[in-house]
Write a protein that holds these residues in place. Structure first.
Motif, PDB file in Angstrom:
ATOM      1  N   ASN A  61       0.801  -1.234   0.000  1.00  0.00           N
ATOM      2  CA  ASN A  61       0.000   0.000   0.000  1.00  0.00           C
ATOM      3  C   ASN A  61       0.828   1.275   0.000  1.00  0.00           C
ATOM      4  N   ALA A  62       2.122   1.160  -0.316  1.00  0.00           N
ATOM      5  CA  ALA A  62       2.994   2.345  -0.292  1.00  0.00           C
ATOM      6  C   ALA A  62       3.903   2.385  -1.505  1.00  0.00           C
ATOM      7  N   GLU A  63       4.225   3.621  -1.940  1.00  0.00           N
ATOM      8  CA  GLU A  63       5.211   3.822  -3.006  1.00  0.00           C
ATOM      9  C   GLU A  63       6.611   3.936  -2.399  1.00  0.00           C
ATOM     10  N   VAL A  64       6.675   4.602  -1.249  1.00  0.00           N
ATOM     11  CA  VAL A  64       7.935   4.785  -0.519  1.00  0.00           C
ATOM     12  C   VAL A  64       7.818   4.041   0.802  1.00  0.00           C
ATOM     13  N   VAL A  65       8.781   3.172   1.075  1.00  0.00           N
ATOM     14  CA  VAL A  65       8.765   2.380   2.304  1.00  0.00           C
ATOM     15  C   VAL A  65       9.980   2.738   3.137  1.00  0.00           C
ATOM     16  N   ILE A  66       9.748   3.184   4.369  1.00  0.00           N
ATOM     17  CA  ILE A  66      10.832   3.549   5.280  1.00  0.00           C
ATOM     18  C   ILE A  66      11.025   2.427   6.286  1.00  0.00           C
ATOM     19  N   LEU A  67      12.212   1.836   6.284  1.00  0.00           N
ATOM     20  CA  LEU A  67      12.527   0.769   7.238  1.00  0.00           C
ATOM     21  C   LEU A  67      13.033   1.409   8.519  1.00  0.00           C
ATOM     22  N   SER A  68      12.137   1.590   9.471  1.00  0.00           N
ATOM     23  CA  SER A  68      12.461   2.306  10.713  1.00  0.00           C
ATOM     24  C   SER A  68      12.491   1.347  11.894  1.00  0.00           C
ATOM     25  N   VAL A  69      13.228   0.237  11.701  1.00  0.00           N
ATOM     26  CA  VAL A  69      13.443  -0.722  12.782  1.00  0.00           C
ATOM     27  C   VAL A  69      14.923  -0.704  13.153  1.00  0.00           C
ATOM     28  N   LYS A  70      15.277  -1.325  14.268  1.00  0.00           N
ATOM     29  CA  LYS A  70      16.664  -1.351  14.720  1.00  0.00           C
ATOM     30  C   LYS A  70      17.510  -2.185  13.754  1.00  0.00           C
ATOM     31  N   PRO A  71      18.801  -1.826  13.627  1.00  0.00           N
ATOM     32  CA  PRO A  71      19.666  -2.497  12.649  1.00  0.00           C
ATOM     33  C   PRO A  71      19.661  -4.021  12.750  1.00  0.00           C
ATOM     34  N   GLN A  72      19.583  -4.556  13.970  1.00  0.00           N
ATOM     35  CA  GLN A  72      19.647  -6.014  14.135  1.00  0.00           C
ATOM     36  C   GLN A  72      18.431  -6.740  13.571  1.00  0.00           C
ATOM     37  N   PHE A  73      17.358  -5.993  13.271  1.00  0.00           N
ATOM     38  CA  PHE A  73      16.156  -6.612  12.726  1.00  0.00           C
ATOM     39  C   PHE A  73      16.059  -6.485  11.201  1.00  0.00           C
ATOM     40  N   TYR A  74      16.984  -5.771  10.591  1.00  0.00           N
ATOM     41  CA  TYR A  74      16.890  -5.493   9.157  1.00  0.00           C
ATOM     42  C   TYR A  74      16.853  -6.763   8.308  1.00  0.00           C
ATOM     43  N   ALA A  75      17.742  -7.704   8.583  1.00  0.00           N
ATOM     44  CA  ALA A  75      17.812  -8.910   7.750  1.00  0.00           C
ATOM     45  C   ALA A  75      16.481  -9.653   7.760  1.00  0.00           C
ATOM     46  N   ASP A  76      15.897  -9.843   8.934  1.00  0.00           N
ATOM     47  CA  ASP A  76      14.633 -10.570   9.034  1.00  0.00           C
ATOM     48  C   ASP A  76      13.486  -9.803   8.385  1.00  0.00           C
ATOM     49  N   VAL A  77      13.462  -8.497   8.584  1.00  0.00           N
ATOM     50  CA  VAL A  77      12.391  -7.690   8.003  1.00  0.00           C
ATOM     51  C   VAL A  77      12.458  -7.727   6.479  1.00  0.00           C
ATOM     52  N   ILE A  78      13.656  -7.539   5.943  1.00  0.00           N
ATOM     53  CA  ILE A  78      13.800  -7.550   4.476  1.00  0.00           C
ATOM     54  C   ILE A  78      13.453  -8.919   3.906  1.00  0.00           C
ATOM     55  N   ALA A  79      13.888  -9.985   4.580  1.00  0.00           N
ATOM     56  CA  ALA A  79      13.557 -11.338   4.115  1.00  0.00           C
ATOM     57  C   ALA A  79      12.046 -11.535   4.048  1.00  0.00           C
ATOM     58  N   GLY A  80      11.336 -10.908   4.962  1.00  0.00           N
ATOM     59  CA  GLY A  80       9.891 -11.059   5.007  1.00  0.00           C
ATOM     60  C   GLY A  80       9.131 -10.265   3.969  1.00  0.00           C
ATOM     61  N   ILE A  81       9.737  -9.158   3.473  1.00  0.00           N
ATOM     62  CA  ILE A  81       9.009  -8.286   2.534  1.00  0.00           C
ATOM     63  C   ILE A  81       9.531  -8.337   1.110  1.00  0.00           C
ATOM     64  N   ARG A  82      10.695  -8.907   0.882  1.00  0.00           N
ATOM     65  CA  ARG A  82      11.346  -8.737  -0.422  1.00  0.00           C
ATOM     66  C   ARG A  82      10.524  -9.261  -1.595  1.00  0.00           C
ATOM     67  N   ASP A  83       9.725 -10.301  -1.380  1.00  0.00           N
ATOM     68  CA  ASP A  83       8.920 -10.829  -2.488  1.00  0.00           C
ATOM     69  C   ASP A  83       7.848  -9.841  -2.939  1.00  0.00           C
ATOM     70  N   ASP A  84       7.440  -8.946  -2.038  1.00  0.00           N
ATOM     71  CA  ASP A  84       6.412  -7.958  -2.386  1.00  0.00           C
ATOM     72  C   ASP A  84       7.004  -6.621  -2.823  1.00  0.00           C
ATOM     73  N   VAL A  85       8.311  -6.451  -2.663  1.00  0.00           N
ATOM     74  CA  VAL A  85       8.966  -5.217  -3.110  1.00  0.00           C
ATOM     75  C   VAL A  85       9.221  -5.309  -4.614  1.00  0.00           C
ATOM     76  N   THR A  86       8.823  -4.263  -5.348  1.00  0.00           N
ATOM     77  CA  THR A  86       8.992  -4.239  -6.801  1.00  0.00           C
ATOM     78  C   THR A  86       9.989  -3.162  -7.200  1.00  0.00           C
ATOM     79  N   ASP A  87      10.291  -3.097  -8.489  1.00  0.00           N
ATOM     80  CA  ASP A  87      11.240  -2.085  -8.957  1.00  0.00           C
ATOM     81  C   ASP A  87      10.644  -0.684  -8.962  1.00  0.00           C
ATOM     82  N   SER A  88       9.356  -0.575  -8.653  1.00  0.00           N
ATOM     83  CA  SER A  88       8.742   0.756  -8.558  1.00  0.00           C
ATOM     84  C   SER A  88       8.777   1.312  -7.141  1.00  0.00           C
TER      85      SER A  88
END
Length: 264
Positions: A61-88
């Motif tokens: 539901n967003a064009e711009v996504v801000i990852l505002s979690v602590k650095p230690q959670f980045y890998a897990d968060v990205i792994a969870g969303i990457r399939d829904d992230v597009t080149d737009s």
């Protein structure tokens, strides 16, 4: 602009406030995700944004996504969303130590990424943010990102190799300033000023001094010399600061901060 936050903590809250106040995005255009129900309900009540516990709902539901979690959670968060992230999508990160290369490896595909380092004065609309981008980010994308970042203070586009130094001089530096204000207030209390007034005198002096640097364009050393009258009180205070290693302590603290940032 449809804007999404993954994480609704203090920094995200500060950013949302500036973005909404400066009409960069309306509350209806912002969605925030947080697994912690009280946290997401707090920003919903404060700003009227849409909230969810599902990170992927934000991405969808967003064009711009801000990852505002602590650095230690980045890998897990990205792994969870990457399939829904597009080149737009435009991804904005705020984690020290997480390089553009590292972030690209986590997404495992071409993604537009702007890496940033904001600081907590964003909470009062006076943040300072360094930003760098990867090769997929267009000039139009970067203009959009900077409009968001300028919504809660000031932002500068920098080369990525400077980012760890930005962490030291801006991202972490409010803590150094708070320590100095606390020490100044302690000394003022020792001199007979009530505690509440001591904090006000110290903080306003720091605020005014910073404003002089920004607005006069004069070198800080020149401004310091303007206060130091011959045989006066100020030059003696400066002499003691130099004798005690004040300048060196700040430099060494910042170098250590930069070192740790590089290792994250």
């Amino acid at each position: 602009m449809k804007l999404g936050f993954i994480g609704t903590g203090n920094m995200a809250t500060a950013m949302m406030g500036g973005i909404i106040e400066n009409h960069i995005a309306s509350p209806e255009e912002i969605i925030g995700a947080d697994p912690f129900a009280p946290g997401r309900e707090r920003v919903k009540e404060k700003y009227g944004i849409r909230v969810t516990a599902d990170n992927n709902e934000v991405v969808k539901n967003a064009e711009v996504v801000i990852l505002s979690v602590k650095p230690q959670f980045y890998a897990d968060v990205i792994a969870g969303i990457r399939d829904d992230v597009t080149d737009s999508h435009l991804i904005i990160t705020i984690a020290p130590g997480k390089t553009l290369s590292w972030l690209a490896d986590q997404f495992q595909k071409p993604v537009k990424i702007v890496r940033t380092m904001p600081n907590t004065p964003a909470m009062v609309g006076e943040g300072m943010t360094g930003a760098c981008k990867n090769a997929y980010v267009t000039d139009e994308d970067m203009e959009k990102a900077l409009s968001i970042l300028n919504g809660f203070g000031k932002a500068e586009l920098i080369p990525e190799h400077m980012m760890d130094a930005v962490v030291a001089v801006s991202g972490s530096s409010p803590a150094y300033v708070f320590v100095m204000i606390e020490a100044m207030a302690d000394a003022a209390v020792s001199g007979g000023i009530p505690r509440s007034q001591a904090y006000k005198f110290a903080a306003q002096a720091v605020l005014g001094s910073a404003k002089m640097v920004l607005e006069t364009g004069k070198h800080p050393g020149e401004l310091k010399d303007m206060v130091c009258s011959p045989a006066g009180t100020t030059i003696e205070a400066v002499r003691v600061l130099e004798e005690k290693g004040f300048r060196s302590a700040i430099i060494e603290a910042m170098k250590k901060c930069e070192e740790i940032s590089k290792s994250l």
